[in-house]
Write a protein that holds these residues in place. Structure first.
Motif, PDB file in Angstrom:
ATOM      1  N   TRP A  36      -6.839  19.202 -12.766  1.00 43.71           N
ATOM      2  CA  TRP A  36      -5.436  20.204 -12.886  1.00 43.71           C
ATOM      3  C   TRP A  36      -4.395  19.260 -12.585  1.00 43.71           C
ATOM      4  O   TRP A  36      -4.128  18.798 -11.449  1.00 43.71           O
ATOM      5  CB  TRP A  36      -5.548  21.262 -12.102  1.00 43.71           C
ATOM      6  CG  TRP A  36      -6.686  22.290 -12.706  1.00 43.71           C
ATOM      7  CD1 TRP A  36      -8.083  22.517 -12.375  1.00 43.71           C
ATOM      8  CD2 TRP A  36      -6.332  23.151 -13.776  1.00 43.71           C
ATOM      9  NE1 TRP A  36      -8.527  23.391 -13.248  1.00 43.71           N
ATOM     10  CE2 TRP A  36      -7.756  23.681 -13.965  1.00 43.71           C
ATOM     11  CE3 TRP A  36      -5.453  23.661 -14.660  1.00 43.71           C
ATOM     12  CZ2 TRP A  36      -7.822  25.047 -15.090  1.00 43.71           C
ATOM     13  CZ3 TRP A  36      -5.641  24.659 -15.526  1.00 43.71           C
ATOM     14  CH2 TRP A  36      -6.682  25.270 -15.953  1.00 43.71           C
ATOM     15  N   ARG A  38       0.316  19.802 -12.648  1.00 44.73           N
ATOM     16  CA  ARG A  38       1.345  20.763 -12.595  1.00 44.73           C
ATOM     17  C   ARG A  38       2.513  20.015 -12.960  1.00 44.73           C
ATOM     18  O   ARG A  38       2.798  19.115 -12.387  1.00 44.73           O
ATOM     19  CB  ARG A  38       1.340  21.765 -11.767  1.00 44.73           C
ATOM     20  CG  ARG A  38       1.898  21.377 -10.091  1.00 44.73           C
ATOM     21  CD  ARG A  38       1.857  22.307  -9.052  1.00 44.73           C
ATOM     22  NE  ARG A  38       2.359  21.862  -7.822  1.00 44.73           N
ATOM     23  CZ  ARG A  38       2.368  22.627  -6.879  1.00 44.73           C
ATOM     24  NH1 ARG A  38       1.609  23.845  -6.742  1.00 44.73           N
ATOM     25  NH2 ARG A  38       2.969  22.363  -5.717  1.00 44.73           N
ATOM     26  N   ARG A  45       4.832  15.283 -13.608  1.00 45.01           N
ATOM     27  CA  ARG A  45       3.653  16.016 -13.679  1.00 45.01           C
ATOM     28  C   ARG A  45       2.824  15.484 -12.507  1.00 45.01           C
ATOM     29  O   ARG A  45       2.517  14.310 -12.495  1.00 45.01           O
ATOM     30  CB  ARG A  45       2.887  15.654 -14.961  1.00 45.01           C
ATOM     31  CG  ARG A  45       1.749  16.684 -15.296  1.00 45.01           C
ATOM     32  CD  ARG A  45       1.307  16.484 -16.467  1.00 45.01           C
ATOM     33  NE  ARG A  45       2.202  17.265 -17.553  1.00 45.01           N
ATOM     34  CZ  ARG A  45       1.853  17.461 -18.843  1.00 45.01           C
ATOM     35  NH1 ARG A  45       0.855  17.068 -19.236  1.00 45.01           N
ATOM     36  NH2 ARG A  45       2.985  17.650 -19.638  1.00 45.01           N
ATOM     37  N   ASP A  89       4.842  26.716  -5.927  1.00 44.55           N
ATOM     38  CA  ASP A  89       3.774  26.422  -6.790  1.00 44.55           C
ATOM     39  C   ASP A  89       4.106  26.868  -8.267  1.00 44.55           C
ATOM     40  O   ASP A  89       3.211  26.663  -9.133  1.00 44.55           O
ATOM     41  CB  ASP A  89       2.416  27.479  -6.403  1.00 44.55           C
ATOM     42  CG  ASP A  89       2.102  27.290  -5.013  1.00 44.55           C
ATOM     43  OD1 ASP A  89       1.567  27.934  -4.306  1.00 44.55           O
ATOM     44  OD2 ASP A  89       1.881  25.693  -4.802  1.00 44.55           O
ATOM     45  N   THR A  92       4.130  24.833 -14.621  1.00 45.78           N
ATOM     46  CA  THR A  92       3.213  24.823 -15.910  1.00 45.78           C
ATOM     47  C   THR A  92       1.981  24.032 -15.427  1.00 45.78           C
ATOM     48  O   THR A  92       2.167  22.878 -15.081  1.00 45.78           O
ATOM     49  CB  THR A  92       3.618  24.349 -17.106  1.00 45.78           C
ATOM     50  OG1 THR A  92       4.758  25.170 -17.401  1.00 45.78           O
ATOM     51  CG2 THR A  92       2.821  24.227 -18.206  1.00 45.78           C
ATOM     52  N   TYR A  93       0.769  24.584 -15.446  1.00 45.94           N
ATOM     53  CA  TYR A  93      -0.359  23.982 -15.172  1.00 45.94           C
ATOM     54  C   TYR A  93      -1.255  23.277 -16.317  1.00 45.94           C
ATOM     55  O   TYR A  93      -1.443  24.060 -17.294  1.00 45.94           O
ATOM     56  CB  TYR A  93      -1.504  24.946 -14.320  1.00 45.94           C
ATOM     57  CG  TYR A  93      -0.751  25.240 -12.835  1.00 45.94           C
ATOM     58  CD1 TYR A  93       0.465  25.877 -12.637  1.00 45.94           C
ATOM     59  CD2 TYR A  93      -1.385  24.615 -11.680  1.00 45.94           C
ATOM     60  CE1 TYR A  93       0.962  25.782 -11.390  1.00 45.94           C
ATOM     61  CE2 TYR A  93      -0.934  24.708 -10.456  1.00 45.94           C
ATOM     62  CZ  TYR A  93       0.247  25.414 -10.153  1.00 45.94           C
ATOM     63  OH  TYR A  93       0.970  25.496  -8.965  1.00 45.94           O
TER      64      TYR A  93
END
Length: 118
Positions: A36, A38, A45, A89, A92-93
């Motif tokens: 994952w 983000r 990223r 947090d 976009t993940y």
């Protein structure tokens, strides 16, 4: 055709929880390391969490103790359980699958938005 489809994003209050899912098709899921990442607007990223094909996990310092990555090879799905969410947090993940063998084979999902705000 390979597809990685993320889901589970949304708006949550600080301190809340979300569980992201990444459903894979077109690959032998069990042979891929799942990750994952983000990305917030204006930022690079960043890697958030990794789970290897063998089930070993790793986390970025900024999510350790709050996020948990897991996988279900029978469902071809990887998960990211996110607890104690903070406004920072918000991002976009993205799900990223990388083949565990020597062939350079990797795929990205389209991303799911997570917004942490009161």
């Amino acid at each position: 055709q390979v597809q990685l489809v993320e889901s589970g994003g949304g708006l949550v209050q600080p301190g809340g929880s979300l569980r992201l899912s990444c459903s894979a098709s077109g690959i032998t899921f069990s042979l891929f390391h799942m990750n994952w990442y983000r990305q917030a607007p204006g930022n690079l990223r960043d890697l958030v969490a990794t789970i290897t094909s063998g089930g070993d996990t790793g986390y970025a310092d900024f999510v350790k103790g709050r996020f948990t990555i897991s996988r279900d090879n029978e469902k071809n799905t990887a998960y990211l359980q996110m607890n104690s969410l903070k406004p920072e947090d918000t991002a976009t993940y993205y799900c990223y699958a990388r083949y565990s063998g020597e062939v350079n084979d990797a795929y990205w999902g389209q991303g799911t938005q997570v917004t942490v705000a009161s």
